[in-house]
Design a protein around this motif. Sequence first.
Motif, PDB file in Angstrom:
ATOM      1  N   GLU A 243      13.004 -14.513  10.162  1.00 49.63           N
ATOM      2  CA  GLU A 243      13.881 -14.910   9.075  1.00 49.63           C
ATOM      3  C   GLU A 243      14.685 -16.112   9.488  1.00 49.63           C
ATOM      4  OE1 GLU A 243      16.964 -12.621   6.822  1.00 49.63           O
ATOM      5  OE2 GLU A 243      15.422 -11.098   7.150  1.00 49.63           O
TER       6      GLU A 243
ATOM      7  N   HIS B 119       9.425   0.661   8.981  1.00 49.77           N
ATOM      8  CA  HIS B 119       8.912   0.879   7.634  1.00 49.77           C
ATOM      9  C   HIS B 119       8.217   2.220   7.544  1.00 49.77           C
ATOM     10  CE1 HIS B 119       9.980  -2.767   5.625  1.00 49.77           C
ATOM     11  NE2 HIS B 119       9.757  -3.402   6.762  1.00 49.77           N
TER      12      HIS B 119
ATOM     13  N   SER C 116       1.927  21.540  -9.325  1.00 54.59           N
ATOM     14  CA  SER C 116       1.466  21.919  -7.992  1.00 54.59           C
ATOM     15  C   SER C 116       0.195  22.764  -8.037  1.00 54.59           C
ATOM     16  CB  SER C 116       2.571  22.681  -7.265  1.00 54.59           C
ATOM     17  OG  SER C 116       2.889  23.833  -8.003  1.00 54.59           O
TER      18      SER C 116
ATOM     19  N   THR D 115       7.406  25.549 -18.851  1.00 57.98           N
ATOM     20  CA  THR D 115       5.973  25.814 -18.900  1.00 57.98           C
ATOM     21  C   THR D 115       5.724  27.288 -19.189  1.00 57.98           C
ATOM     22  OG1 THR D 115       5.747  24.113 -17.230  1.00 57.98           O
ATOM     23  CG2 THR D 115       3.804  25.444 -17.687  1.00 57.98           C
TER      24      THR D 115
ATOM     25  N   LYS E 228       4.362   6.831   3.032  1.00 57.40           N
ATOM     26  CA  LYS E 228       3.945   8.219   2.837  1.00 57.40           C
ATOM     27  C   LYS E 228       2.446   8.312   3.114  1.00 57.40           C
ATOM     28  CE  LYS E 228       5.129  12.063   0.009  1.00 57.40           C
ATOM     29  NZ  LYS E 228       5.859  12.571  -1.115  1.00 57.40           N
ATOM     30  N   ARG E 229       2.097   9.327   3.880  1.00 53.21           N
ATOM     31  CA  ARG E 229       0.678   9.530   4.153  1.00 53.21           C
ATOM     32  C   ARG E 229      -0.003  10.158   2.945  1.00 53.21           C
ATOM     33  NH1 ARG E 229      -0.338   9.798   9.971  1.00 53.21           N
ATOM     34  NH2 ARG E 229       1.647  10.085  11.032  1.00 53.21           N
ATOM     35  N   ASP E 230      -1.225   9.769   2.747  1.00 55.11           N
ATOM     36  CA  ASP E 230      -1.997  10.369   1.670  1.00 55.11           C
ATOM     37  C   ASP E 230      -2.397  11.778   2.068  1.00 55.11           C
ATOM     38  OD1 ASP E 230      -2.395   9.291  -0.720  1.00 55.11           O
ATOM     39  OD2 ASP E 230      -4.522   8.877  -0.411  1.00 55.11           O
TER      40      ASP E 230
ATOM     41  N   LYS F 247       7.987  -3.056  12.184  1.00 54.49           N
ATOM     42  CA  LYS F 247       7.506  -4.315  11.649  1.00 54.49           C
ATOM     43  C   LYS F 247       8.389  -5.435  12.152  1.00 54.49           C
ATOM     44  CE  LYS F 247       6.196  -6.552   7.454  1.00 54.49           C
ATOM     45  NZ  LYS F 247       5.372  -6.318   6.322  1.00 54.49           N
TER      46      LYS F 247
ATOM     47  N   TYR G  88       9.370  -2.952  -0.034  1.00 52.90           N
ATOM     48  CA  TYR G  88       9.206  -4.108   0.830  1.00 52.90           C
ATOM     49  C   TYR G  88       7.715  -4.345   1.005  1.00 52.90           C
ATOM     50  CZ  TYR G  88      10.244  -7.334   4.592  1.00 52.90           C
ATOM     51  OH  TYR G  88      10.353  -8.456   5.345  1.00 52.90           O
ATOM     52  N   PRO G  89       7.271  -5.582   0.801  1.00 53.18           N
ATOM     53  CA  PRO G  89       5.818  -5.813   0.867  1.00 53.18           C
ATOM     54  C   PRO G  89       5.264  -5.567   2.267  1.00 53.18           C
ATOM     55  CG  PRO G  89       7.029  -7.878   0.596  1.00 53.18           C
ATOM     56  CD  PRO G  89       8.010  -6.792   0.448  1.00 53.18           C
ATOM     57  N   ASP G  90       4.031  -5.072   2.320  1.00 54.94           N
ATOM     58  CA  ASP G  90       3.372  -4.893   3.612  1.00 54.94           C
ATOM     59  C   ASP G  90       2.901  -6.218   4.167  1.00 54.94           C
ATOM     60  OD1 ASP G  90       3.736  -2.185   3.448  1.00 54.94           O
ATOM     61  OD2 ASP G  90       1.803  -1.809   2.492  1.00 54.94           O
ATOM     62  N   GLU G  91       2.449  -7.092   3.272  1.00 49.95           N
ATOM     63  CA  GLU G  91       1.970  -8.402   3.690  1.00 49.95           C
ATOM     64  C   GLU G  91       2.403  -9.414   2.656  1.00 49.95           C
ATOM     65  OE1 GLU G  91      -2.300  -8.312   3.990  1.00 49.95           O
ATOM     66  OE2 GLU G  91      -2.177  -6.490   5.217  1.00 49.95           O
TER      67      GLU G  91
ATOM     68  N   SER H  12      13.499 -12.706   2.530  1.00 47.10           N
ATOM     69  CA  SER H  12      13.139 -11.332   2.816  1.00 47.10           C
ATOM     70  C   SER H  12      14.108 -10.453   2.029  1.00 47.10           C
ATOM     71  CB  SER H  12      13.270 -11.108   4.326  1.00 47.10           C
ATOM     72  OG  SER H  12      13.417  -9.754   4.595  1.00 47.10           O
TER      73      SER H  12
ATOM     74  N   VAL I  50       1.265  22.714 -14.771  1.00 51.45           N
ATOM     75  CA  VAL I  50       2.061  22.959 -13.566  1.00 51.45           C
ATOM     76  C   VAL I  50       1.537  22.008 -12.495  1.00 51.45           C
ATOM     77  CG1 VAL I  50       2.683  24.615 -11.796  1.00 51.45           C
ATOM     78  CG2 VAL I  50       2.494  25.344 -14.161  1.00 51.45           C
TER      79      VAL I  50
ATOM     80  N   ARG J 224       6.084   2.709  10.942  1.00 57.67           N
ATOM     81  CA  ARG J 224       5.596   1.504  11.603  1.00 57.67           C
ATOM     82  C   ARG J 224       6.788   0.637  11.949  1.00 57.67           C
ATOM     83  NH1 ARG J 224       1.625  -2.040   8.674  1.00 57.67           N
ATOM     84  NH2 ARG J 224       3.207  -1.983   7.065  1.00 57.67           N
TER      85      ARG J 224
ATOM     86  N   GLY K 145       0.022   4.868   1.213  1.00 57.59           N
ATOM     87  CA  GLY K 145      -1.057   5.646   1.801  1.00 57.59           C
ATOM     88  C   GLY K 145      -2.340   4.850   1.711  1.00 57.59           C
ATOM     89  N   SER K 146      -3.380   5.441   1.176  1.00 59.37           N
ATOM     90  CA  SER K 146      -4.638   4.710   1.079  1.00 59.37           C
ATOM     91  C   SER K 146      -4.739   3.942  -0.239  1.00 59.37           C
ATOM     92  CB  SER K 146      -5.814   5.679   1.198  1.00 59.37           C
ATOM     93  OG  SER K 146      -5.737   6.597   0.134  1.00 59.37           O
ATOM     94  N   VAL K 147      -3.746   4.129  -1.097  1.00 58.82           N
ATOM     95  CA  VAL K 147      -3.781   3.448  -2.387  1.00 58.82           C
ATOM     96  C   VAL K 147      -3.203   2.045  -2.238  1.00 58.82           C
ATOM     97  CG1 VAL K 147      -2.975   3.509  -4.765  1.00 58.82           C
ATOM     98  CG2 VAL K 147      -3.454   5.630  -3.550  1.00 58.82           C
TER      99      VAL K 147
ATOM    100  N   GLY L 218       6.082  18.993 -16.995  1.00 60.11           N
ATOM    101  CA  GLY L 218       7.215  19.900 -17.030  1.00 60.11           C
ATOM    102  C   GLY L 218       7.000  21.038 -17.998  1.00 60.11           C
TER     103      GLY L 218
ATOM    104  N   ARG M 209       0.843  -1.202   0.000  1.00 59.55           N
ATOM    105  CA  ARG M 209       0.000   0.000   0.000  1.00 59.55           C
ATOM    106  C   ARG M 209       0.867   1.237   0.000  1.00 59.55           C
ATOM    107  NH1 ARG M 209      -1.728  -2.848   4.301  1.00 59.55           N
ATOM    108  NH2 ARG M 209      -3.507  -4.207   3.934  1.00 59.55           N
TER     109      ARG M 209
ATOM    110  N   ASN N 124      15.410  -7.050   1.355  1.00 58.96           N
ATOM    111  CA  ASN N 124      15.379  -5.720   1.970  1.00 58.96           C
ATOM    112  C   ASN N 124      16.050  -4.650   1.141  1.00 58.96           C
ATOM    113  OD1 ASN N 124      13.920  -5.999   4.439  1.00 58.96           O
ATOM    114  ND2 ASN N 124      15.560  -7.362   5.089  1.00 58.96           N
TER     115      ASN N 124
ATOM    116  N   LYS O 131      12.196 -21.357  -1.193  1.00 57.16           N
ATOM    117  CA  LYS O 131      12.597 -20.970   0.156  1.00 57.16           C
ATOM    118  C   LYS O 131      12.124 -19.545   0.429  1.00 57.16           C
ATOM    119  CE  LYS O 131      16.784 -21.133   2.797  1.00 57.16           C
ATOM    120  NZ  LYS O 131      17.922 -20.287   2.617  1.00 57.16           N
ATOM    121  N   GLU O 132      11.513 -19.342   1.585  1.00 60.51           N
ATOM    122  CA  GLU O 132      11.012 -18.004   1.879  1.00 60.51           C
ATOM    123  C   GLU O 132      12.180 -17.049   2.138  1.00 60.51           C
ATOM    124  OE1 GLU O 132       8.109 -17.647   4.966  1.00 60.51           O
ATOM    125  OE2 GLU O 132       8.087 -15.466   4.787  1.00 60.51           O
TER     126      GLU O 132
ATOM    127  N   GLU P 107       7.590  27.406 -11.051  1.00 57.46           N
ATOM    128  CA  GLU P 107       7.446  25.960 -11.216  1.00 57.46           C
ATOM    129  C   GLU P 107       8.325  25.449 -12.337  1.00 57.46           C
ATOM    130  OE1 GLU P 107       5.986  23.326  -9.813  1.00 57.46           O
ATOM    131  OE2 GLU P 107       5.558  24.645  -8.138  1.00 57.46           O
ATOM    132  N   SER P 108       8.311  26.131 -13.456  1.00 60.71           N
ATOM    133  CA  SER P 108       9.075  25.618 -14.587  1.00 60.71           C
ATOM    134  C   SER P 108       9.204  26.679 -15.668  1.00 60.71           C
ATOM    135  CB  SER P 108       8.348  24.379 -15.135  1.00 60.71           C
ATOM    136  OG  SER P 108       8.530  24.266 -16.518  1.00 60.71           O
TER     137      SER P 108
END
Lengths: 510, 368
Positions: free
Chosen positions: B365, B14, A356, B244, B17-19, B361, A56-59, A70, A354, B359, A16-18, A350, A14, A72, A67-68, B240-241
């Motif tokens: 291993e 770990h 931002s 642009t 980034k926060r959304d 974690k 790195y995977p979250d889950e 990790s 723009v 976090r 963030g929320s994505v 670019g 993940r 990093n 063989k498992e 910005e650029s």
Amino acid sequence: MENYAIELKGVTKRFGSVVANNQVDLALKKGEILSILGENGSGKTTLMNMLSGIYYPDEGQILINGKEVSINCPKDAFDLGIGMIHQHFKLVDILTAAQNIILGLDGGMKLDMKKINQEIDALVSKYGFDLTPAEKIYNMSVSQKQIVEIVKVLYRGADILIFDEPTAVLTPQETERLFTVLKKMKLLGKSIIIITHKLNEVLEISDRVAVLRKGKCEGVVETKDATVESLTELMVGEKVELNIQRSDPKKPEKRIEMRGVTVRNSEGLSILKDISFVAKSGEILGIAGISGNGQKELLEAIAGIQKVDSGEILYYPPNSTTVEKLSEKTVREIQNLKISLSFVPEDRLGMGLVGSMDLADNMMIRSYRSGDSRFFTDRKTPRKLAKKIVDKLEVATPDINTPVRKLSGGNVQKILVGREIALNPDVLMVAYPVRGLDITSSYTIYNLLNEQKEKGVAVMCVGEDLDVLLQLCDRILVLCEGKISCIVNAKLTSKEEIGMYMTGARKAGV
Amino acid sequence: MSTNTKKISHKTLHLTKRDSIATWKAWVIRLIAVLLALIICAFVIVGITGENPLNVYSGIIDGAVGSKRRIWVTVRETVVLLLIGVGLMPAFKMRFWNLGAEGQILMGGAAAAALMIYAGNLPPVLLIILILIASACAGIIWGFLPAFFKAHFNTNESLFTLMLNYVAMQIITFLIVFWENPSGSNSVGIINSANKGGWFPKIFGSDYTLNIIIVVVVTVVMTVYMKYTKHGYEIAVVGESHNTANYAGINVKKVVVRTMLISAGICGIAGAVIVSGASHTISTSTAGGRGFTAIIVAWMANLNPLGMLLVSAFLVFMQQGAIQIASQYGLNENASDIITGIIIFFLIGCEFFIKYKVRVKKSEEDAA
């Protein structure tokens, strides 16, 4: 029990929320070529980055040779025999191939280049590469650089090779050669993953195909049982029509003419050499060529952004006998002449937008000077326009106050193309209009271009997917090293022919 | 399965980034950062001075807002710092690193002092208007040089503006020789202490009302300028650029020069506010490092004028407090700089936790 080189079990990542990858189960058999197919943003690259130690995977679990493990960091991946060939090469230009190949490896005090060259030569002859270890990178073509990248990971003892969009920058001929190499590697026992979104290639090269959609694995199929249609359906989640309607140009008139245009860069090297051609209203003129052969400068010269050293660029307004000389004008002067010239540049964030700024503010980049007040900006019209484009092109965005850099590539492109078309142009120039877009969005853009063509706009389109250019355009102009190598009728040519012109293997009239 | 491997567990950090983050959460994090900073400061204070940190803190508060006069000084210094921050804002928004506010303030201050000395008998209102115009012009001249060379020869504006600070300082040293009063003192002394020519007048019973009015007007005008005008839009795009901007048909050179002139002009006016509105004298330390402090003000507030007001107030609060604890406890004034430094470190550091989630974690291993 079957012998797997890689097994992924329930891998989730993940941001963030994505959710980039959601409970992905996937296995790579030893000695096979597995394609990972998916649209942009479906999580292909994220998944592979977890194998090469960048994320790195979250889950979930990753098993290498049963063989498992990790993973990093990238070094862990190397130690496990996983090598990744990135889309953007990571080579040092001024070093030789051999120097790049050993870069970063541990070694003794003494650097025995002779021994290294021998080892590389052995690898090269084993796999049938075309590579001279002592050659400098900056002298190499894109496909040769790719070979260096491949040898680099083989030299490090990789048994599992991951290719991220390997054919994106190659001509059709170079792609063929790459596939030969891949087949050879497979015969010699390497396990290979190819990330791609080109269906034809998947069918040609791979043994099995895994399809990702929205971070989930939608299924793994044997390539021999798959067709373009079945794979597209898996990829998109619904049936899609993959046809581009091409109508014949109606009453084509001269709009833009280049006469012997030469453009030099800041170092005095000519980027465009003696370019002459005509773009007509009501037709789509495709511009093909290997990336960096002058396509960008060609469009920028017409838009007034790029200074022209010699030659002239002429504009013939509709319903008028006057002729405007664009090559002597600045962008602002071109705008003041009320010449409606729309331009979707290659570098979206670019140059075209723009990042931002929010959607509404981005609408006014080329029109912020309009409005009743001399001093204050008119924010209402752009807001309306932004809303209209979001509705019409189904842009996925929380609202029009979102900074555009937070949107996905496809939505960014829709905003940009939407804005430029809203100017009601007489001339529309687009560079790589569908780069990074999913299939459905791509066809939305193609339809928009066709709509403009039927309205009598002179459309110029720089593209990289020759299959699409051949279907979409009326004529195709091929650039090679800043020169026009040919202008052909799109209906009467083939991908192979254009490929030859692109590399300069064939010249016009030969 | 072989049995001669054992599982070891180890923890890894770990970062994700926060959304987005709720505004109140962000402020809670900032508040925690300040509290942590104060706790660390307490250890430092005890370690260095052996004083009770609470006493030191109350000394700081007393120094900044302990009396009516002290409150006014704090306000006066805050608005000047804010004004310079507002001056830097358009340049920074354009990614033009104006590190020359110090010099622009000095030149503005010199223009104000010159008018006070040579034209002190003019009608007060006219004189003050002239002072404001002249000081803005002096700042503009100091800003034009780096802007012109940046636009046409792409010189490095950071170095250029920085070096001009030293030139400005030498000019002031030179002027002090002329304006010395009383002679031999090597300082200008209070100018027009008798007739108060060119001093900002007392309005509503305070010496500093005009300072506040000028700063508020400039801040509001500049906020509107940046947000709602075509010029402001051009500045944002150029920042910005440049690509642009070229694409949009913006004349980058013109915007660079124009914006820098505005930036330097405001810094010049800040010089007049300091000289005519507060110190009524001029010396090489008239700018007193405010031109650099304002850079912190502008960036910590992310170029937001309201934020700049808060940051200026905080920094001035700590500065005024420092003067107090320096005399009260016989500490060096730098003691407060240490405290300010620690707090700023924590405030900037906590932005990381606002942007990222951390976090721990546990992973297992195989170990041989």
